[in-house]
Design a protein around this motif. Sequence first.
Motif, PDB file in Angstrom:
ATOM      1  N   ARG A  35       9.739  -0.124   4.909  1.00  0.00           N
ATOM      2  CA  ARG A  35       9.532  -0.606   3.542  1.00  0.00           C
ATOM      3  C   ARG A  35       8.427   0.199   2.875  1.00  0.00           C
ATOM      4  NH1 ARG A  35       6.901  -5.637   1.471  1.00  0.00           N
ATOM      5  NH2 ARG A  35       6.360  -6.119   3.629  1.00  0.00           N
ATOM      6  N   ASP A  36       8.657   0.612   1.637  1.00  0.00           N
ATOM      7  CA  ASP A  36       7.686   1.391   0.870  1.00  0.00           C
ATOM      8  C   ASP A  36       6.722   0.426   0.175  1.00  0.00           C
ATOM      9  OD1 ASP A  36       6.241   3.070  -0.736  1.00  0.00           O
ATOM     10  OD2 ASP A  36       7.969   3.982  -1.730  1.00  0.00           O
ATOM     11  N   LEU A  37       5.464   0.391   0.639  1.00  0.00           N
ATOM     12  CA  LEU A  37       4.478  -0.538   0.076  1.00  0.00           C
ATOM     13  C   LEU A  37       3.750   0.034  -1.128  1.00  0.00           C
ATOM     14  CD1 LEU A  37       2.747  -1.957   3.307  1.00  0.00           C
ATOM     15  CD2 LEU A  37       4.734  -2.863   2.090  1.00  0.00           C
ATOM     16  N   SER A  38       3.625   1.352  -1.187  1.00  0.00           N
ATOM     17  CA  SER A  38       2.811   1.984  -2.230  1.00  0.00           C
ATOM     18  C   SER A  38       3.632   2.422  -3.440  1.00  0.00           C
ATOM     19  CB  SER A  38       2.069   3.192  -1.651  1.00  0.00           C
ATOM     20  OG  SER A  38       3.002   4.110  -1.087  1.00  0.00           O
ATOM     21  N   LEU A  44       4.362   3.286   4.384  1.00  0.00           N
ATOM     22  CA  LEU A  44       5.633   2.701   4.822  1.00  0.00           C
ATOM     23  C   LEU A  44       5.379   1.700   5.943  1.00  0.00           C
ATOM     24  CD1 LEU A  44       7.712   6.014   4.954  1.00  0.00           C
ATOM     25  CD2 LEU A  44       7.631   4.358   3.083  1.00  0.00           C
ATOM     26  N   LYS A  45       6.130   0.599   5.926  1.00  0.00           N
ATOM     27  CA  LYS A  45       5.881  -0.477   6.888  1.00  0.00           C
ATOM     28  C   LYS A  45       7.166  -0.911   7.583  1.00  0.00           C
ATOM     29  CE  LYS A  45       4.393  -5.323   7.269  1.00  0.00           C
ATOM     30  NZ  LYS A  45       3.887  -6.532   6.571  1.00  0.00           N
ATOM     31  N   GLU A  46       7.031  -1.172   8.901  1.00  0.00           N
ATOM     32  CA  GLU A  46       8.086  -1.815   9.686  1.00  0.00           C
ATOM     33  C   GLU A  46       7.463  -3.015  10.399  1.00  0.00           C
ATOM     34  OE1 GLU A  46      11.236  -0.908  13.335  1.00  0.00           O
ATOM     35  OE2 GLU A  46       9.594   0.474  12.931  1.00  0.00           O
ATOM     36  N   LEU A 100      -4.206   1.816   5.367  1.00  0.00           N
ATOM     37  CA  LEU A 100      -4.366   0.683   6.277  1.00  0.00           C
ATOM     38  C   LEU A 100      -4.750  -0.576   5.504  1.00  0.00           C
ATOM     39  CD1 LEU A 100      -4.300  -0.335   9.152  1.00  0.00           C
ATOM     40  CD2 LEU A 100      -6.654   0.458   9.446  1.00  0.00           C
ATOM     41  N   GLU A 101      -5.603  -0.411   4.502  1.00  0.00           N
ATOM     42  CA  GLU A 101      -5.990  -1.573   3.693  1.00  0.00           C
ATOM     43  C   GLU A 101      -4.790  -2.127   2.928  1.00  0.00           C
ATOM     44  OE1 GLU A 101      -9.525  -2.886   0.649  1.00  0.00           O
ATOM     45  OE2 GLU A 101      -9.842  -1.500   2.292  1.00  0.00           O
ATOM     46  N   ILE A 102      -3.981  -1.247   2.345  1.00  0.00           N
ATOM     47  CA  ILE A 102      -2.766  -1.679   1.647  1.00  0.00           C
ATOM     48  C   ILE A 102      -1.852  -2.424   2.620  1.00  0.00           C
ATOM     49  CG2 ILE A 102      -0.631  -0.855   0.556  1.00  0.00           C
ATOM     50  CD1 ILE A 102      -2.336   1.439  -0.647  1.00  0.00           C
ATOM     51  N   GLY A 103      -1.705  -1.881   3.819  1.00  0.00           N
ATOM     52  CA  GLY A 103      -0.840  -2.504   4.810  1.00  0.00           C
ATOM     53  C   GLY A 103      -1.328  -3.863   5.260  1.00  0.00           C
ATOM     54  N   PHE A 117       1.543   6.641   7.211  1.00  0.00           N
ATOM     55  CA  PHE A 117       0.737   7.005   6.050  1.00  0.00           C
ATOM     56  C   PHE A 117       0.848   8.504   5.800  1.00  0.00           C
ATOM     57  CE2 PHE A 117      -2.217   3.662   8.015  1.00  0.00           C
ATOM     58  CZ  PHE A 117      -1.536   2.611   7.385  1.00  0.00           C
ATOM     59  N   THR A 118       1.081   8.884   4.536  1.00  0.00           N
ATOM     60  CA  THR A 118       0.990  10.293   4.168  1.00  0.00           C
ATOM     61  C   THR A 118      -0.493  10.666   4.075  1.00  0.00           C
ATOM     62  OG1 THR A 118       1.026   9.757   1.807  1.00  0.00           O
ATOM     63  CG2 THR A 118       3.154  10.213   2.861  1.00  0.00           C
ATOM     64  N   PRO A 119      -0.819  11.951   4.033  1.00  0.00           N
ATOM     65  CA  PRO A 119      -2.234  12.360   4.023  1.00  0.00           C
ATOM     66  C   PRO A 119      -3.063  11.708   2.915  1.00  0.00           C
ATOM     67  CG  PRO A 119      -0.838  14.258   4.410  1.00  0.00           C
ATOM     68  CD  PRO A 119       0.091  13.120   4.128  1.00  0.00           C
ATOM     69  N   ALA A 120      -2.463  11.501   1.742  1.00  0.00           N
ATOM     70  CA  ALA A 120      -3.211  10.921   0.624  1.00  0.00           C
ATOM     71  C   ALA A 120      -3.707   9.519   0.942  1.00  0.00           C
ATOM     72  CB  ALA A 120      -2.342  10.902  -0.632  1.00  0.00           C
ATOM     73  N   TYR A 121      -3.026   8.818   1.847  1.00  0.00           N
ATOM     74  CA  TYR A 121      -3.407   7.452   2.213  1.00  0.00           C
ATOM     75  C   TYR A 121      -4.055   7.398   3.598  1.00  0.00           C
ATOM     76  CZ  TYR A 121      -0.674   5.902  -1.802  1.00  0.00           C
ATOM     77  OH  TYR A 121      -0.205   5.688  -3.075  1.00  0.00           O
ATOM     78  N   ALA A 122      -4.315   8.579   4.162  1.00  0.00           N
ATOM     79  CA  ALA A 122      -4.919   8.625   5.500  1.00  0.00           C
ATOM     80  C   ALA A 122      -6.167   9.508   5.466  1.00  0.00           C
ATOM     81  CB  ALA A 122      -3.892   9.121   6.519  1.00  0.00           C
ATOM     82  N   TYR A 123      -6.078  10.718   6.013  1.00  0.00           N
ATOM     83  CA  TYR A 123      -7.264  11.561   6.159  1.00  0.00           C
ATOM     84  C   TYR A 123      -7.306  12.734   5.180  1.00  0.00           C
ATOM     85  CZ  TYR A 123      -7.768   8.795  10.368  1.00  0.00           C
ATOM     86  OH  TYR A 123      -7.904   7.737  11.235  1.00  0.00           O
TER      87      TYR A 123
END
Length: 302
Positions: A35-38, A44-46, A100-103, A117-123
């Motif tokens: 599932r696309d959360l952003s 993306l979440k499972e 991670l916060e969004i998730g 997480f893509t890089p923009a939402y990770a490191y």
Amino acid sequence: RGGAARLGPQGRPYPVGQAPAASSFRCLARTRGLRDLSGDGGVLKEELRPGTGQAVPPAASVAVKYSGYLEHWDEPFCTNYYSKFPGLMKLGKDITLGGLEIGLLTMKKGEVARFVFTPAYAYGRQGCPPLIPPNAMVMFEVEVLDFLDSDESDTFFQLTAEQQDTFPLQKVLKVADTEREFGNYLYRKRHFEGAKDRYKRAFSILGRSPSSEAEQCQINASKLLVLLNLSLTYLKLERPAQALAYGEKALEIDQRNAKALFRCGQACLCMTEYKKARDFLIRAQHIQPFNHDINNELKKLA
């Protein structure tokens, strides 16, 4: 360092060395229908195991187990899976990955989920050398063990004493209850010093003057719970004099409270004040004659 293990069907961990091949997170997202959360494919979440109750609220403090994976790696680059009692982390402060916060805001207590997480939402573009390469996609597997909604409590303690005095009583009682819940969480994890500090913080705001008898009853009910917890926690910290002092404060509110009498009896027994211990325990026994703990303490005293 410890976190949620690689999970197989029905959310069961894979045996070590038998995790599914981490060939491509994009492939995983496509085949598993994450599932696309952003809204832009960045988070993306499972869901691997459903949770119960409400979702984690913004600004909550959460206790989670987690493991983070890089593509093509079967071993996590970070994990707290082997931590017996993961500490509480506050959203917006202690959790630094935006994804991670969004998730976490979509998760419930007891839930286990996998996130990509893509890089923009990770490191980011730079990564985190030498462990995380530039522009790295990462996968996290997360289990929410518990959470506490501390937003109102945190806001309250940032106010000046004068501002706190103008707070409505019901909100003050709610803040005190939140602090007590924090203390209870730490107590269950056997972090007795931290629990004691949270209980004392709760007690510190319950000294306001009531405007009616009904308000006094509400304040006393809240105080009594905190004082009983403080007495028990000081017993665990092997500081019986303080345990006795807080037990006696509880008795000032309710002189027939069996728990308070029992705590005072335990404290006196620890201090080898046997006559006082017997007096407290006999009074507790008169109120609860079939209480197993009280009767056992009297046997110990004898």
